[in-house]
Design an enzyme around this catalytic site. Structure first.
Site, PDB file in Angstrom:
ATOM      1  N   CYS A 190       0.957  -0.818  -0.310  1.00 20.85           N
ATOM      2  CA  CYS A 190       0.007  -0.362  -0.289  1.00 20.85           C
ATOM      3  C   CYS A 190       0.682   1.355  -0.256  1.00 20.85           C
ATOM      4  O   CYS A 190       1.724   1.706   0.462  1.00 20.85           O
ATOM      5  CB  CYS A 190      -0.827  -0.106   1.379  1.00 20.85           C
ATOM      6  SG  CYS A 190      -1.660   1.769   1.690  1.00 20.85           S
ATOM      7  N   GLU A 191       0.798   1.969  -1.039  1.00 20.56           N
ATOM      8  CA  GLU A 191       1.386   3.376  -0.661  1.00 20.56           C
ATOM      9  C   GLU A 191       1.027   4.306  -0.232  1.00 20.56           C
ATOM     10  O   GLU A 191       1.371   5.232   0.517  1.00 20.56           O
ATOM     11  CB  GLU A 191       0.794   3.946  -2.106  1.00 20.56           C
ATOM     12  CG  GLU A 191       0.076   4.537  -2.835  1.00 20.56           C
ATOM     13  CD  GLU A 191      -0.502   5.178  -4.154  1.00 20.56           C
ATOM     14  OE1 GLU A 191      -0.848   6.398  -3.741  1.00 20.56           O
ATOM     15  OE2 GLU A 191       0.699   4.787  -4.711  1.00 20.56           O
ATOM     16  N   HIS A 192       0.102   4.147   0.855  1.00 21.15           N
ATOM     17  CA  HIS A 192      -0.869   4.940   2.180  1.00 21.15           C
ATOM     18  C   HIS A 192       0.333   4.331   3.106  1.00 21.15           C
ATOM     19  O   HIS A 192       0.893   5.713   3.761  1.00 21.15           O
ATOM     20  CB  HIS A 192      -2.026   5.479   2.511  1.00 21.15           C
ATOM     21  CG  HIS A 192      -2.637   4.731   0.906  1.00 21.15           C
ATOM     22  ND1 HIS A 192      -4.064   4.621   0.347  1.00 21.15           N
ATOM     23  CD2 HIS A 192      -2.479   6.284  -0.252  1.00 21.15           C
ATOM     24  CE1 HIS A 192      -4.400   5.807  -0.904  1.00 21.15           C
ATOM     25  NE2 HIS A 192      -3.135   6.567  -0.543  1.00 21.15           N
ATOM     26  N   HIS A 193       0.680   3.301   3.720  1.00 20.00           N
ATOM     27  CA  HIS A 193       1.365   2.838   5.044  1.00 20.00           C
ATOM     28  C   HIS A 193       2.616   1.851   4.778  1.00 20.00           C
ATOM     29  O   HIS A 193       3.034   1.489   5.983  1.00 20.00           O
ATOM     30  CB  HIS A 193       0.207   2.029   5.675  1.00 20.00           C
ATOM     31  CG  HIS A 193      -0.938   3.288   6.419  1.00 20.00           C
ATOM     32  ND1 HIS A 193      -1.689   3.390   5.144  1.00 20.00           N
ATOM     33  CD2 HIS A 193      -1.073   3.840   6.679  1.00 20.00           C
ATOM     34  CE1 HIS A 193      -3.047   4.110   5.829  1.00 20.00           C
ATOM     35  NE2 HIS A 193      -2.299   4.688   7.056  1.00 20.00           N
ATOM     36  N   GLN A 231      -5.157  -1.229  -5.209  1.00 17.50           N
ATOM     37  CA  GLN A 231      -5.773  -1.520  -5.322  1.00 17.50           C
ATOM     38  C   GLN A 231      -6.298  -1.482  -6.904  1.00 17.50           C
ATOM     39  O   GLN A 231      -6.244  -1.780  -7.851  1.00 17.50           O
ATOM     40  CB  GLN A 231      -6.376  -2.248  -4.634  1.00 17.50           C
ATOM     41  CG  GLN A 231      -6.940  -3.695  -5.432  1.00 17.50           C
ATOM     42  CD  GLN A 231      -7.487  -4.612  -4.082  1.00 17.50           C
ATOM     43  OE1 GLN A 231      -7.381  -4.405  -3.142  1.00 17.50           O
ATOM     44  NE2 GLN A 231      -8.858  -5.429  -5.418  1.00 17.50           N
ATOM     45  N   HIS A 259      -5.616  -6.328   2.750  1.00 15.86           N
ATOM     46  CA  HIS A 259      -5.193  -5.472   3.147  1.00 15.86           C
ATOM     47  C   HIS A 259      -4.547  -5.264   4.555  1.00 15.86           C
ATOM     48  O   HIS A 259      -5.451  -4.927   4.847  1.00 15.86           O
ATOM     49  CB  HIS A 259      -5.529  -3.790   2.895  1.00 15.86           C
ATOM     50  CG  HIS A 259      -5.977  -3.430   1.246  1.00 15.86           C
ATOM     51  ND1 HIS A 259      -5.640  -2.819   0.424  1.00 15.86           N
ATOM     52  CD2 HIS A 259      -6.472  -4.556   0.325  1.00 15.86           C
ATOM     53  CE1 HIS A 259      -5.737  -2.724  -0.551  1.00 15.86           C
ATOM     54  NE2 HIS A 259      -6.387  -4.122  -0.807  1.00 15.86           N
ATOM     55  N   CYS A 261      -2.681  -2.489   6.390  1.00 19.04           N
ATOM     56  CA  CYS A 261      -3.062  -1.590   6.392  1.00 19.04           C
ATOM     57  C   CYS A 261      -4.379  -1.353   6.924  1.00 19.04           C
ATOM     58  O   CYS A 261      -4.298  -0.433   8.146  1.00 19.04           O
ATOM     59  CB  CYS A 261      -2.958  -0.616   5.303  1.00 19.04           C
ATOM     60  SG  CYS A 261      -3.990  -0.943   4.384  1.00 19.04           S
TER      61      CYS A 261
END
Length: 297
Positions: A190-193, A231, A259, A261
């Protein structure tokens, strides 16, 4: 992954170029040197390199500075932070990826050593940040292992789907029904976490006189999975790449993934699957083809 190691001669040229810009704008002299606040950490050696070319005075606080200097602007987040707090002060860097010809990959300056060593140092800082002792036996080799792991997890960068989508015209002359590979394992982050995304991907296409090796569909999914992702985008990237380079009558992609995250932080609810679809051509427009694909997927 593409990395750019800056040599000492390149550093000198970058520093001279920035010095010329500062001299043009501020015209400092020995009696009134330009007051510089170097952004920790990379801004310190960057400012010292520039000081070899024009009179500069490094100051201890942003309040005292005329301008800020850093080594590199990547996403622009650091510059935005300092400009938000000190909007009246200009921000300069030896390399600005947001302006002009943009170098790709990770910039490594001479004071950072090599690419692996520089990344290892950041993992040591991460271990210290969470309260660990990086020198204890169980963690001594962790920075190097993490470096190698991230090189593999993000190995999809720099790979072009068209390089793996070898087309065969023989064998597809009379085949006008869909070809489907189900439940391809995918592992992404995940590019956020930076937490894992894992699940399966089903890819289907309706050939238009050309087919590809079945293993290439797995490799196509892997190229886009081995990047920092969301995704929804990954699903569309796989579909678009296949539709563009193979030119079939239709393409369908379904990803079912979990996920971490969401499972290991925040709501901490385990076992949920997120399902995303991307349909192209007749698999999107023709009800029969669409129904067949969704039944298979």
């Amino acid at each position: 992954m593409n990395n750019n190691k800056i040599s000492f001669s390149e550093l000198s040229a970058l520093a001279a170029k920035l010095a010329a810009e500062l001299n043009r704008v501020y015209q400092p002299d020995v009696n009134q040197a330009l007051k510089i606040y170097p952004i920790p950490r990379g801004g310190v050696p960057a400012a010292l390199a520039v000081a070899q070319h024009i009179p500069l005075l490094l100051v201890d606080s942003p309040e005292q500075a005329d301008v800020f200097i850093d080594d590199v602007v990547n996403s622009g987040a650091t510059r935005n932070k300092w400009k938000h707090d000190w909007p009246e002060k200009e921000f300069y860097a030896l390399i600005d990826k947001k302006a002009g010809p943009r170098p790709s990959g990770w910039i490594v300056f001479p004071w950072e050593g090599d690419v692996v060593g520089s990344f290892d140092d950041n993992i040591v800082k991460l271990l210290q940040f969470v309260g660990e002792d990086p020198s204890r036996v169980g963690l001594k080799e962790t920075p190097t292992r993490v470096t190698k792991a991230w090189q593999y997890w993000c190995s999809g960068y720099g790979k072009d789907p068209k390089d793996i989508l070898k087309v065969f015209e023989g064998g597809a002359e009379k085949h006008n029904q869909t070809i489907t590979v189900q439940d391809i394992p995918i592992y992404s982050h995940c590019e956020h976490h930076l937490t894992p995304i894992f699940g399966t991907c089903t890819i289907s296409y309706a050939p238009n006189g050309k087919i590809i090796g079945l293993s290439k569909l797995s490799r196509l999914a892997d190229i886009f999975a081995r990047r920092l992702q969301v995704q929804e985008r990954m699903t569309n990237q796989i579909a678009d790449a296949l539709f563009t380079h193979l030119e079939p009558m239709g393409v369908g992609v379904v990803i079912k993934a979990r996920h971490l995250c969401m499972e290991s932080r925040g709501v901490c609810q385990q076992g949920h699957q997120t399902v995303t679809t991307a349909l192209r051509g007749i698999i999107k427009d023709d009800a029969t083809a669409r129904t067949e694909f969704m039944r298979l997927a």
